[in-house]
Enzyme design. Structure first.
Site, PDB file in Angstrom:
ATOM      1  N   ARG A 112      11.719  13.275  -3.099  1.00 37.77           N
ATOM      2  CA  ARG A 112      10.445  13.416  -3.822  1.00 37.77           C
ATOM      3  C   ARG A 112       9.287  12.879  -2.967  1.00 37.77           C
ATOM      4  O   ARG A 112       9.358  11.793  -2.411  1.00 37.77           O
ATOM      5  CB  ARG A 112      10.528  12.652  -5.137  1.00 37.77           C
ATOM      6  CG  ARG A 112       9.222  12.628  -5.944  1.00 37.77           C
ATOM      7  CD  ARG A 112       8.409  11.370  -5.692  1.00 37.77           C
ATOM      8  NE  ARG A 112       7.259  11.261  -6.574  1.00 37.77           N
ATOM      9  CZ  ARG A 112       6.315  10.340  -6.437  1.00 37.77           C
ATOM     10  NH1 ARG A 112       6.376   9.443  -5.471  1.00 37.77           N
ATOM     11  NH2 ARG A 112       5.292  10.304  -7.269  1.00 37.77           N
ATOM     12  N   THR A 141       1.338   0.946  -4.590  1.00 36.42           N
ATOM     13  CA  THR A 141       1.072   1.630  -3.326  1.00 36.42           C
ATOM     14  C   THR A 141      -0.136   0.964  -2.682  1.00 36.42           C
ATOM     15  O   THR A 141      -1.000   0.470  -3.390  1.00 36.42           O
ATOM     16  CB  THR A 141       0.763   3.110  -3.677  1.00 36.42           C
ATOM     17  OG1 THR A 141       1.921   3.684  -4.244  1.00 36.42           O
ATOM     18  CG2 THR A 141       0.272   3.906  -2.501  1.00 36.42           C
ATOM     19  N   THR A 143      -3.739   5.670  -5.955  1.00 30.99           N
ATOM     20  CA  THR A 143      -2.412   5.152  -6.262  1.00 30.99           C
ATOM     21  C   THR A 143      -2.143   5.514  -7.715  1.00 30.99           C
ATOM     22  O   THR A 143      -3.065   5.785  -8.479  1.00 30.99           O
ATOM     23  CB  THR A 143      -2.317   3.621  -6.099  1.00 30.99           C
ATOM     24  OG1 THR A 143      -3.216   3.004  -7.028  1.00 30.99           O
ATOM     25  CG2 THR A 143      -2.680   3.179  -4.702  1.00 30.99           C
ATOM     26  N   GLY A 144      -0.881   5.471  -8.090  1.00 29.57           N
ATOM     27  CA  GLY A 144      -0.547   5.860  -9.455  1.00 29.57           C
ATOM     28  C   GLY A 144       0.404   7.032  -9.412  1.00 29.57           C
ATOM     29  O   GLY A 144       1.177   7.184  -8.459  1.00 29.57           O
ATOM     30  N   SER A 175       6.526  -1.931  -3.582  1.00 30.98           N
ATOM     31  CA  SER A 175       6.190  -0.518  -3.603  1.00 30.98           C
ATOM     32  C   SER A 175       5.655  -0.017  -2.267  1.00 30.98           C
ATOM     33  O   SER A 175       5.157   1.105  -2.192  1.00 30.98           O
ATOM     34  CB  SER A 175       5.174  -0.230  -4.700  1.00 30.98           C
ATOM     35  OG  SER A 175       4.010  -0.931  -4.423  1.00 30.98           O
ATOM     36  N   THR A 200       3.446   3.934   0.878  1.00 31.34           N
ATOM     37  CA  THR A 200       4.168   3.649  -0.363  1.00 31.34           C
ATOM     38  C   THR A 200       5.662   3.891  -0.203  1.00 31.34           C
ATOM     39  O   THR A 200       6.083   4.677   0.649  1.00 31.34           O
ATOM     40  CB  THR A 200       3.639   4.555  -1.503  1.00 31.34           C
ATOM     41  OG1 THR A 200       4.183   4.116  -2.746  1.00 31.34           O
ATOM     42  CG2 THR A 200       3.999   6.009  -1.294  1.00 31.34           C
ATOM     43  N   GLY A 218       1.576  10.088  -8.365  1.00 34.31           N
ATOM     44  CA  GLY A 218       1.196  11.004  -7.306  1.00 34.31           C
ATOM     45  C   GLY A 218       1.222  12.463  -7.713  1.00 34.31           C
ATOM     46  O   GLY A 218       0.411  13.262  -7.241  1.00 34.31           O
ATOM     47  N   GLY A 250       5.215  11.865  -3.228  1.00 35.64           N
ATOM     48  CA  GLY A 250       4.078  11.670  -4.113  1.00 35.64           C
ATOM     49  C   GLY A 250       2.815  12.159  -3.424  1.00 35.64           C
ATOM     50  O   GLY A 250       2.850  13.003  -2.521  1.00 35.64           O
ATOM     51  N   ASP A 251       1.687  11.615  -3.850  1.00 31.24           N
ATOM     52  CA  ASP A 251       0.398  12.021  -3.280  1.00 31.24           C
ATOM     53  C   ASP A 251       0.079  11.315  -1.964  1.00 31.24           C
ATOM     54  O   ASP A 251      -0.775  11.771  -1.210  1.00 31.24           O
ATOM     55  CB  ASP A 251      -0.726  11.733  -4.288  1.00 31.24           C
ATOM     56  CG  ASP A 251      -0.788  10.273  -4.715  1.00 31.24           C
ATOM     57  OD1 ASP A 251       0.255   9.568  -4.680  1.00 31.24           O
ATOM     58  OD2 ASP A 251      -1.882   9.812  -5.099  1.00 31.24           O
TER      59      ASP A 251
HETATM   60  N1  GLY Z   1       0.961   7.269  -5.713  1.00 33.46           N
HETATM   61  C1  GLY Z   1       2.212   6.958  -5.162  1.00 33.46           C
HETATM   62  C2  GLY Z   1       3.284   7.863  -5.571  1.00 33.46           C
HETATM   63  O1  GLY Z   1       3.160   8.566  -6.575  1.00 33.46           O
HETATM   64  O2  GLY Z   1       4.296   7.893  -4.902  1.00 33.46           O
END
Ligand code: GLY
Length: 314
Positions: free
Chosen positions: A194, A166, A217-218, A45, A184, A220, A196-197
């Site tokens: 896309r 991540t 992480t998780g 990841s 990540t 995003g 993420g956060d």
């Molecule tokens: N937290 C990583 C993502 O959602 O890409």
């Protein structure tokens, strides 16, 4: 001096501390630690070996933030470069911008002389093919790049934290400055483009040396919607401990609605060197801590704060 990181930061935490001990800055330490996770092809990841998007391309996101100035650099959906965290640092240092994405980020990386390489490993490509063939036939898979209904397949996306995670690093250097970084490959089989956060300052990453730093992480999308990392630091600013700040941002995530809710993990280090880790995934999730007096990183268990999780209302 202190480093805290997600569990997959084990390959980089000792090097990050060596950087601090050699009088490197918190930003230097965060970058050095994350580069080693990005180079670890076993981690699916982050960086090399990261799981690809729906079309089989590895798109990487990364950011870092200097808590002494709150200067930040980030790249998103970048393909073909080994170390997005270092490109993010170059954005911070060379440009008046914070975030570059896609072709623009790749062009900038070439201008800065960063190494280009194929980031899709055989193992990640095989996992991609095997998983997609569970839900579509081989001709459909072959024609995915031309299809105009990719959005239908994005339901396949899955949380990188469930398959390795991540990576997050937070460092406090010898003069008490904080820096934080995140890198990540994002969600497996995500829609191309896309973000993420991880590259969004305030969502997956925030550092302010006066109060503390937080990384996520998780899922995003949830941290973007809730402004999670920035919120954690505001809670510190208002007097909460890292544990209390973490609890409050997790409780806030639990109030999100909509059909797509998954898990979240948060790491927090405050300006006094107190730390906390949260997870909504399951018991037994850990994070690592190393200070200058320790000979090896210590493993801490994240506090479990369950949040509602469902996928398209299921
Ligand atoms: N937290 C990583 C993502 O959602 O890409």
């Amino acid at each position: 001096m202190m480093i805290i990181c997600s569990e997959n930061g084990k390959v980089g935490i000792t090097t990050a501390m060596e950087v601090l001990k050699a009088r490197g800055s918190a930003l230097d330490a965060v970058e050095a630690g994350i580069r080693l996770v990005e180079a670890n092809a076993e981690d699916h990841s982050v960086g090399l070996g990261g799981y690809p998007n729906l079309l089989g391309a590895v798109e990487l996101d990364a950011s870092l933030m200097d808590g002494s100035t709150r200067m930040s650099g980030a790249v998103g959906a970048i393909k073909g470069f080994a170390h997005p965290i270092s490109i993010a640092r170059a954005v911070l240092e060379k440009l008046p911008h914070v975030l570059l994405v896609g072709e623009g980020a790749e062009r900038f990386a070439r201008e800065m002389g960063f190494e280009e390489r194929e980031m899709l490993t055989e193992a990640a490509a095989a996992a991609w093919r095997e998983k997609l063939l569970r839900v579509m036939d081989a001709p459909t898979l072959a024609e995915l790049p031309e299809r105009r209904d990719l959005w239908r397949w994005v339901q396949l996306s899955s949380d990188p934290q469930r398959s390795g995670g991540t990576t997050n690093f937070i460092a406090m250097d010898s003069i008490g400055n904080l820096a934080s970084g995140v890198s990540t490959s994002g969600w497996f089989a995500k829609y191309p483009g896309r973000l993420g956060d991880s590259p969004i300052i305030g969502a997956g990453n925030y550092a302010d040396s006066r109060y503390g730093a937080a990384t996520c992480t998780g899922m995003g999308e949830m941290a973007i919607r809730a402004g999670t990392a920035r919120s954690a630091i505001l809670h510190l600013q208002q007097g909460a401990s890292p544990e209390e700040a973490g609890r409050r941002v997790m409780e806030d995530l639990d109030t999100l609605g909509g059909p797509y809710l998954s898990g979240m993990n948060v790491l927090i280090l405050d300006a006094q060197g107190r730390h906390a880790g949260m997870t909504s995934h399951a018991e037994g999730r850990n994070y690592l801590v190393l200070d200058e007096a320790m000979t090896a990183p210590e493993t801490f268990t994240r506090t479990l704060i369950a949040t509602r999780q469902h996928w398209q209302g299921a």
